[in-house]
Motif scaffolding. Structure first.
Motif, PDB file in Angstrom:
ATOM      1  N   THR A 130       4.205   9.367  -6.614  1.00  3.69           N
ATOM      2  CA  THR A 130       3.743   8.288  -7.694  1.00  3.69           C
ATOM      3  C   THR A 130       3.906   6.895  -6.706  1.00  3.69           C
ATOM      4  OG1 THR A 130       6.224   8.022  -8.186  1.00  3.69           O
ATOM      5  CG2 THR A 130       4.639   9.437  -9.536  1.00  3.69           C
ATOM      6  N   GLY A 131       3.254   5.907  -7.109  1.00  2.00           N
ATOM      7  CA  GLY A 131       3.477   4.696  -6.308  1.00  2.00           C
ATOM      8  C   GLY A 131       2.419   4.871  -5.196  1.00  2.00           C
ATOM      9  N   PRO A 132       2.286   3.856  -4.102  1.00  2.00           N
ATOM     10  CA  PRO A 132       1.705   3.600  -2.927  1.00  2.00           C
ATOM     11  C   PRO A 132       1.946   4.923  -1.967  1.00  2.00           C
ATOM     12  CG  PRO A 132       2.523   1.460  -3.295  1.00  2.00           C
ATOM     13  CD  PRO A 132       3.278   2.494  -4.400  1.00  2.00           C
ATOM     14  N   LYS A 133       0.732   5.466  -1.340  1.00  2.00           N
ATOM     15  CA  LYS A 133       0.662   6.309  -0.530  1.00  2.00           C
ATOM     16  C   LYS A 133       1.697   5.830   0.912  1.00  2.00           C
ATOM     17  CE  LYS A 133      -1.689  10.181   1.375  1.00  2.00           C
ATOM     18  NZ  LYS A 133      -3.101  10.853   1.691  1.00  2.00           N
ATOM     19  N   VAL A 134       2.380   6.712   1.300  1.00  2.00           N
ATOM     20  CA  VAL A 134       2.874   6.368   2.509  1.00  2.00           C
ATOM     21  C   VAL A 134       2.258   6.907   3.693  1.00  2.00           C
ATOM     22  CG1 VAL A 134       5.288   6.174   3.833  1.00  2.00           C
ATOM     23  CG2 VAL A 134       5.126   5.807   1.408  1.00  2.00           C
ATOM     24  N   TYR A 135       1.934   6.062   4.751  1.00  2.00           N
ATOM     25  CA  TYR A 135       1.419   6.761   5.845  1.00  2.00           C
ATOM     26  C   TYR A 135       2.458   6.514   7.246  1.00  2.00           C
ATOM     27  CZ  TYR A 135      -2.883   6.552   3.151  1.00  2.00           C
ATOM     28  OH  TYR A 135      -3.791   6.814   2.249  1.00  2.00           O
ATOM     29  N   ARG A 136       2.143   6.928   8.346  1.00  2.00           N
ATOM     30  CA  ARG A 136       2.984   6.913   9.395  1.00  2.00           C
ATOM     31  C   ARG A 136       2.070   5.945  10.541  1.00  2.00           C
ATOM     32  NH1 ARG A 136       8.153   8.533   8.017  1.00  2.00           N
ATOM     33  NH2 ARG A 136       7.837  10.402   6.702  1.00  2.00           N
ATOM     34  N   VAL A 137       3.133   5.688  11.774  1.00  2.00           N
ATOM     35  CA  VAL A 137       2.296   5.045  12.672  1.00  2.00           C
ATOM     36  C   VAL A 137       1.249   5.829  13.411  1.00  2.00           C
ATOM     37  CG1 VAL A 137       2.776   4.180  15.044  1.00  2.00           C
ATOM     38  CG2 VAL A 137       4.660   3.876  13.394  1.00  2.00           C
ATOM     39  N   GLY A 138       0.186   5.343  13.630  1.00  2.00           N
ATOM     40  CA  GLY A 138      -1.166   6.134  14.118  1.00  2.00           C
ATOM     41  C   GLY A 138      -1.942   6.218  13.162  1.00  2.00           C
ATOM     42  N   ASP A 139      -1.710   6.129  11.719  1.00  2.00           N
ATOM     43  CA  ASP A 139      -2.417   6.842  10.634  1.00  2.00           C
ATOM     44  C   ASP A 139      -3.382   5.508  10.277  1.00  2.00           C
ATOM     45  OD1 ASP A 139      -1.593   9.282  10.525  1.00  2.00           O
ATOM     46  OD2 ASP A 139      -0.244   8.775   8.858  1.00  2.00           O
ATOM     47  N   LYS A 140      -4.542   5.955  10.025  1.00  2.00           N
ATOM     48  CA  LYS A 140      -5.655   4.852   9.504  1.00  2.00           C
ATOM     49  C   LYS A 140      -5.478   4.559   7.939  1.00  2.00           C
ATOM     50  CE  LYS A 140      -9.180   5.831  12.998  1.00  2.00           C
ATOM     51  NZ  LYS A 140     -10.434   6.126  13.282  1.00  2.00           N
ATOM     52  N   VAL A 141      -5.130   3.634   7.618  1.00  2.00           N
ATOM     53  CA  VAL A 141      -4.964   3.330   6.181  1.00  2.00           C
ATOM     54  C   VAL A 141      -5.901   2.260   5.526  1.00  2.00           C
ATOM     55  CG1 VAL A 141      -2.498   4.245   6.252  1.00  2.00           C
ATOM     56  CG2 VAL A 141      -2.958   1.596   6.511  1.00  2.00           C
ATOM     57  N   PHE A 146      -6.572  -0.398   8.583  1.00  2.00           N
ATOM     58  CA  PHE A 146      -5.348  -0.774   9.227  1.00  2.00           C
ATOM     59  C   PHE A 146      -4.843   0.395  10.106  1.00  2.00           C
ATOM     60  CE2 PHE A 146      -5.349  -4.056   5.988  1.00  2.00           C
ATOM     61  CZ  PHE A 146      -5.158  -5.203   6.663  1.00  2.00           C
ATOM     62  N   THR A 147      -4.511   0.206  11.303  1.00  2.00           N
ATOM     63  CA  THR A 147      -3.786   1.158  11.992  1.00  2.00           C
ATOM     64  C   THR A 147      -2.809   0.570  12.894  1.00  2.00           C
ATOM     65  OG1 THR A 147      -6.102   2.228  12.382  1.00  2.00           O
ATOM     66  CG2 THR A 147      -3.953   3.094  13.946  1.00  2.00           C
ATOM     67  N   VAL A 148      -1.532   1.049  12.749  1.00  2.00           N
ATOM     68  CA  VAL A 148      -0.256   0.490  13.228  1.00  2.00           C
ATOM     69  C   VAL A 148      -0.203   1.369  14.615  1.00  2.00           C
ATOM     70  CG1 VAL A 148       2.234   0.088  13.259  1.00  2.00           C
ATOM     71  CG2 VAL A 148       1.048  -0.009  11.204  1.00  2.00           C
ATOM     72  N   ASN A 149      -0.385   0.564  15.630  1.00  4.68           N
ATOM     73  CA  ASN A 149      -0.330   1.105  17.098  1.00  4.68           C
ATOM     74  C   ASN A 149       1.213   1.244  17.456  1.00  4.68           C
ATOM     75  OD1 ASN A 149      -3.182   1.275  17.064  1.00  4.68           O
ATOM     76  ND2 ASN A 149      -3.179  -1.117  17.375  1.00  4.68           N
ATOM     77  N   SER A 150       2.056   0.116  17.391  1.00  2.00           N
ATOM     78  CA  SER A 150       3.490   0.303  17.916  1.00  2.00           C
ATOM     79  C   SER A 150       4.259  -0.851  17.319  1.00  2.00           C
ATOM     80  CB  SER A 150       3.336   0.239  19.503  1.00  2.00           C
ATOM     81  OG  SER A 150       3.034  -1.268  19.753  1.00  2.00           O
ATOM     82  N   VAL A 151       5.461  -0.714  17.488  1.00  2.21           N
ATOM     83  CA  VAL A 151       6.579  -1.518  16.774  1.00  2.21           C
ATOM     84  C   VAL A 151       7.637  -1.805  17.860  1.00  2.21           C
ATOM     85  CG1 VAL A 151       8.144  -2.225  15.050  1.00  2.21           C
ATOM     86  CG2 VAL A 151       6.210  -0.966  14.366  1.00  2.21           C
ATOM     87  N   LYS A 152       7.924  -3.121  18.239  1.00  2.00           N
ATOM     88  CA  LYS A 152       8.996  -3.435  18.985  1.00  2.00           C
ATOM     89  C   LYS A 152       9.848  -4.413  18.566  1.00  2.00           C
ATOM     90  CE  LYS A 152       9.875  -4.803  23.956  1.00  2.00           C
ATOM     91  NZ  LYS A 152       9.392  -5.031  25.493  1.00  2.00           N
ATOM     92  N   CYS A 153      11.069  -4.620  18.442  1.00  2.00           N
ATOM     93  CA  CYS A 153      12.399  -5.414  18.218  1.00  2.00           C
ATOM     94  C   CYS A 153      12.912  -5.943  19.321  1.00  2.00           C
ATOM     95  CB  CYS A 153      13.036  -4.982  16.700  1.00  2.00           C
ATOM     96  SG  CYS A 153      11.902  -4.433  15.350  1.00  2.00           S
ATOM     97  N   GLY A 154      13.769  -6.987  18.976  1.00  2.00           N
ATOM     98  CA  GLY A 154      14.574  -7.515  20.136  1.00  2.00           C
ATOM     99  C   GLY A 154      14.082  -8.425  20.880  1.00  2.00           C
ATOM    100  N   ILE A 155      13.000  -9.117  20.541  1.00  2.00           N
ATOM    101  CA  ILE A 155      12.338 -10.281  21.332  1.00  2.00           C
ATOM    102  C   ILE A 155      12.579 -11.567  20.910  1.00  2.00           C
ATOM    103  CG2 ILE A 155      10.077 -11.158  22.022  1.00  2.00           C
ATOM    104  CD1 ILE A 155       9.039  -8.569  21.076  1.00  2.00           C
ATOM    105  N   SER A 156      13.402 -12.194  21.922  1.00  2.00           N
ATOM    106  CA  SER A 156      14.007 -13.596  21.828  1.00  2.00           C
ATOM    107  C   SER A 156      12.922 -14.733  21.607  1.00  2.00           C
ATOM    108  CB  SER A 156      14.890 -13.944  22.658  1.00  2.00           C
ATOM    109  OG  SER A 156      14.415 -14.020  23.841  1.00  2.00           O
ATOM    110  N   GLN A 157      11.888 -14.522  22.448  1.00  2.00           N
ATOM    111  CA  GLN A 157      10.765 -15.546  22.524  1.00  2.00           C
ATOM    112  C   GLN A 157       9.606 -15.326  22.597  1.00  2.00           C
ATOM    113  OE1 GLN A 157      11.860 -18.491  25.353  1.00  2.00           O
ATOM    114  NE2 GLN A 157      10.738 -17.707  26.747  1.00  2.00           N
ATOM    115  N   VAL A 158       8.299 -15.835  22.107  1.00  2.00           N
ATOM    116  CA  VAL A 158       7.070 -15.646  22.346  1.00  2.00           C
ATOM    117  C   VAL A 158       6.470 -16.918  22.836  1.00  2.00           C
ATOM    118  CG1 VAL A 158       4.900 -14.904  21.093  1.00  2.00           C
ATOM    119  CG2 VAL A 158       7.210 -14.130  20.085  1.00  2.00           C
ATOM    120  N   GLY A 159       5.684 -16.346  24.161  1.00  2.00           N
ATOM    121  CA  GLY A 159       4.753 -17.357  24.820  1.00  2.00           C
ATOM    122  C   GLY A 159       5.184 -17.073  26.334  1.00  2.00           C
ATOM    123  N   ASP A 160       4.897 -18.178  27.086  1.00  2.00           N
ATOM    124  CA  ASP A 160       4.886 -18.462  28.447  1.00  2.00           C
ATOM    125  C   ASP A 160       6.219 -19.472  28.611  1.00  2.00           C
ATOM    126  OD1 ASP A 160       3.996 -20.818  28.230  1.00  2.00           O
ATOM    127  OD2 ASP A 160       2.026 -20.133  29.102  1.00  2.00           O
TER     128      ASP A 160
END
Length: 256
Positions: A119-130, A137-151
């Motif tokens: 019941t409810g929305p179907k759940v997919y995994r990383v790499g699945d096409k949804v 959409f396709t989730v390719n990767s996830v990374k946390c712990g980044i303090s800033q973005v840019g140069d």
């Protein structure tokens, strides 16, 4: 003088033929055969006849009583016979012998339980096409712990820490559609808290500002990084792609 009425006067004279009545006096008595003597009835005849009559009367009376009673008896007999017939009909069912073990069919194997429907929305995994609305959409990767973005010159620092989610977006419709990551992609943690994408960090973290108001033609796709500013130590649980307000499609959910 002799009396003429004396019987002796009526006797014929000696030598006189007896061929007629005397000239006077009563006529001689005619010679009739003697009447037979009445037979005397036996003394037992009358009692016997009386007894036979009594027996006949008794038998006739009993027959009449039986006939009268016989007219009213069939109703009671029939009423009492109905339960007997019903009991006779029911008795074979009760007395029917139980089927033998050899005639009993083997028990069917228990049916396997069918899997519970999700019941409810179907759940997919990383790499699945949804599918989410007009896009796939396709989730390719996830990374946390980044303090800033840019140069070193152009950058954006996180309030807490950034989680970068790399996705591919493909237009699966027959017309061009505009994709904007901010407001389309959200993430959720184990506590159920939801975080929106940081559009400014997305401009610094993508070449040519991909993911920000991208016009995607049918069949084409783009790859972009979406950044989420979350408290330090946060572990993401799911990523949700909003199907949009003008569609009946369900949101796509990817489990991390």
């Amino acid at each position: 003088m002799t009396d003429p009425g004396h019987p002796s006067q009526n006797q014929p004279y000696a030598g006189q033929p007896d061929n007629g009545p005397p000239p006077y006096g009563p006529p001689p008595t005619a010679a009739y055969p003697a009447a037979p003597a009445r037979r005397k009835r036996p003394s037992w005849l009358i009692p016997t006849l009386i007894g036979l009559g009594a027996m006949v009367a008794l038998c006739c009376g009993v027959g009449m009583v039986g006939a009268i009673l016989g007219d009213s008896e069939p109703a009671s007999v029939s009423s009492s016979a109905e339960p007997t017939a019903a009991a006779a009909d029911a008795s074979p069912a009760k007395s029917a012998p139980a089927p033998s073990a050899a005639a009993t069919p083997p028990a069917a194997a228990p049916a396997k339980p069918s899997p519970a429907k999700q019941t409810g929305p179907k759940v997919y995994r990383v790499g699945d096409k949804v599918r989410g609305g007009d896009f796939e959409f396709t989730v390719n990767s996830v990374k946390c712990g980044i303090s800033q973005v840019g140069d070193s010159f152009l950058n954006r620092k996180a309030q807490g820490t950034y989680c970068r989610v790399s996705i591919s977006v493909k237009n699966v419709t027959k017309s061009a559609h505009l994709f904007h990551a901010d407001g389309t992609v959200t993430v959720q943690d184990a506590a159920g808290r939801e975080y929106d994408a940081d559009g400014a960090a997305g401009m610094y973290g993508n070449d040519d500002a991909r993911g920000f108001l991208d016009e995607i033609n049918p069949g084409n796709s783009v790859r972009a990084n979406v950044f989420f500013d979350v408290p330090k130590g946060t572990k993401l649980k799911t990523i949700t792609f909003d199907a949009g307000l003008f569609t009946l499609a369900e949101d796509a959910v990817v489990s991390l």
